[in-house]
Design a protein around this motif. Sequence first.
Motif, PDB file in Angstrom:
ATOM      1  N   ASP A  56       0.828  -1.300   0.134  1.00 49.67           N
ATOM      2  CA  ASP A  56       0.047   0.026  -0.030  1.00 49.67           C
ATOM      3  C   ASP A  56       0.743   1.183  -0.015  1.00 49.67           C
ATOM      4  O   ASP A  56       1.834   0.982  -0.099  1.00 49.67           O
ATOM      5  CB  ASP A  56      -0.890   0.058   1.226  1.00 49.67           C
ATOM      6  N   ALA A  57       0.244   2.377   0.154  1.00 53.93           N
ATOM      7  CA  ALA A  57       0.945   3.817   0.038  1.00 53.93           C
ATOM      8  C   ALA A  57       1.925   4.001   1.107  1.00 53.93           C
ATOM      9  O   ALA A  57       2.700   4.835   0.871  1.00 53.93           O
ATOM     10  CB  ALA A  57      -0.204   4.834  -0.097  1.00 53.93           C
ATOM     11  N   THR A  58       1.496   3.267   2.080  1.00 55.70           N
ATOM     12  CA  THR A  58       2.601   3.448   3.475  1.00 55.70           C
ATOM     13  C   THR A  58       3.811   2.545   3.244  1.00 55.70           C
ATOM     14  O   THR A  58       4.676   2.500   4.154  1.00 55.70           O
ATOM     15  CB  THR A  58       1.992   3.170   4.691  1.00 55.70           C
ATOM     16  N   GLY A  59       4.039   1.601   2.386  1.00 58.69           N
ATOM     17  CA  GLY A  59       5.037   0.638   2.327  1.00 58.69           C
ATOM     18  C   GLY A  59       4.573  -0.899   2.931  1.00 58.69           C
ATOM     19  O   GLY A  59       5.370  -1.555   3.223  1.00 58.69           O
ATOM     20  N   GLN A  60       3.288  -0.704   3.690  1.00 58.67           N
ATOM     21  CA  GLN A  60       2.938  -2.123   4.178  1.00 58.67           C
ATOM     22  C   GLN A  60       2.328  -3.051   3.166  1.00 58.67           C
ATOM     23  O   GLN A  60       1.793  -2.807   2.316  1.00 58.67           O
ATOM     24  CB  GLN A  60       2.055  -1.565   5.176  1.00 58.67           C
TER      25      GLN A  60
END
Length: 613
Positions: free
Chosen positions: A374-378
């Motif tokens: 996802d956009a947070t790197g998760q």
Amino acid sequence: MGLTTSLTNAVSGLRVNQDSLDILSRNIANSGTPGYHKQANTIVDYNSQSSSYARTVGATRAFNTSLQTYYTRQVSDTANSGIQASYLDRLQGFLGKPGTAGSLDTLFTGLQNSLQGIATSPDDYTARSQAVTSAQNMVETLNRLSGTIQGMRQETEGQIASDVHNLNGMLNSLSEVNGRMLDLGMTGGARAALLDQRDRLVSSVAEMIDVRADYRPDGTVALMTRSGVGLLDNGVSTFSFESAGSLSPNATFDATATDSEVGKMMLTTPSGLTIDLVAHGVLQGGELGGLITLRDKTLVEAQAQLDEIASNLALAFSTNQKAGSATPAGNPPGLDLDLTSMQPGNDILLTYSVGGVDKRVRIVNTKDAFDYTDATGQKVIGVDLSNGSAARDALQSKVPGLRFDSTGPTNLRVLDDATNPANAVVIKSGVSRTTSTGVRDAGLGFDLFVDQGNAGFTNNLDTDPPQKQGFAARISINSEVLADNRLMVQSTTGGTLGDDGRAKHVIEQLKNMKFVSGGDPISSSGQFQLSGSLGEMISQVVGFQGSTVNAALTKRDDRQLTLDTIVDQMDSEYGVNVDEEMARLMELQNAYAANARVVSIVKELLDALFAAT
């Protein structure tokens, strides 16, 4: 030069003067007429063995092909940005500016403050009532904004239908003008007036849809879109629009015609070929292009952001988090995660390190398998967690380095992997997040915010469409809480009203529970990604919509300024300067007087000559 030659020259001069005066009078009479191009008399010299005189061959009309082409393109772009700015400016008015009464961030702050009041005095009826009222204000605002957005989408469909009707009329009129331009017996003045009408129609068509105009030497014009689809040449293409009726948040555009739930705009060429203008990306400008963008992208994204707020609001209140327990002695080090209360849409959060570098994984309970970052790197993985043993096998191939195991259908075990000491995998934390199934005896979390029919919200991805889609329009307050506000603090049957545990739990969730909007960033390309706590996401939505409106208004103003500059240049080249025309009138009067004097003198000489004979 003989008297007859002098008379012929003078009479020809009078005729030229008369034709020039006719054109000059038309110029002055139409000096304020929009779209009028100034005209000039075309004069040629006629030479013979016995005489030389002037004659007119018609009126010429001021026209610059490159300037007209640039103007047509700018008209289309200005109309496109203008309609989008108009709708977005209205949307910002409905959303409210940050910090103002009725805005989402203000209402959310009020909800947080009311929860603090409960935490301070859980047994205070007024404090509990205020918290329920604050929650209702959030719900009503989300419902209203969702309804407003769908109303605006419905409005775009109505405007599209009207524009399509007008566009067909203009194209048919332009076709008639093309036919009349082929009349070789037309006077110069009539032809010039017809050319003015042609250019006005082309400009009107350009306001509706992006066009490229091909001006022919015979005065006719051919039109096509910038993408190369013909609109007018040897025949006229016909636009049609089939409205979808009432639009809901679930009514979205799909390139597959059978799956699309919005109105369809089609183009039928003279040869009978039918083209779906939206599915094939034909529209690149004009008011119709702007309306399609609003209906299928801009307003849909605004609805999706409201759905994110609504869904995360519900989850912050209803989620119960249970940390994984260390594996029993005699087993490899790791965590046991309880899947007992896991519902569709619930998830597991894992944090682990590989060689000292922290990594995060979110495992979502769904039958739809997916795997993305996802956009947070998760890393986000979709797996069916209804059976821990089956989930173990599915996860093993998706998270290299981690070891998954299970002791039964309600257990998922995650183990460290120390087989490679230089790159050891160590489990740091694991939490299963489940949705409360009621208001009492189901944990500190409770479903204050529910779906239609008082159904719990779990963010189920297995429904069609997913439960989150359109939730802002459906979210409501649990009827049990409305009937008894003691449930705001009573987490167990017969529990004391002085217990502040539930209020503190929800306050903590609102503060620290993190969310990420959308799904796979690749499939959501072009959409603004929201992330953070609920309060942060609300601020991001309000800020994003404000910046979007400002950008749209700036773009509209810039394009309008460019169009105004082109119009000024066209006025300079095409427009009538009354002072110049009046000066020209004086010249024509003097020339007329001189020619008339010659005719008069020739007449006197001829009279004298005839009298002498």
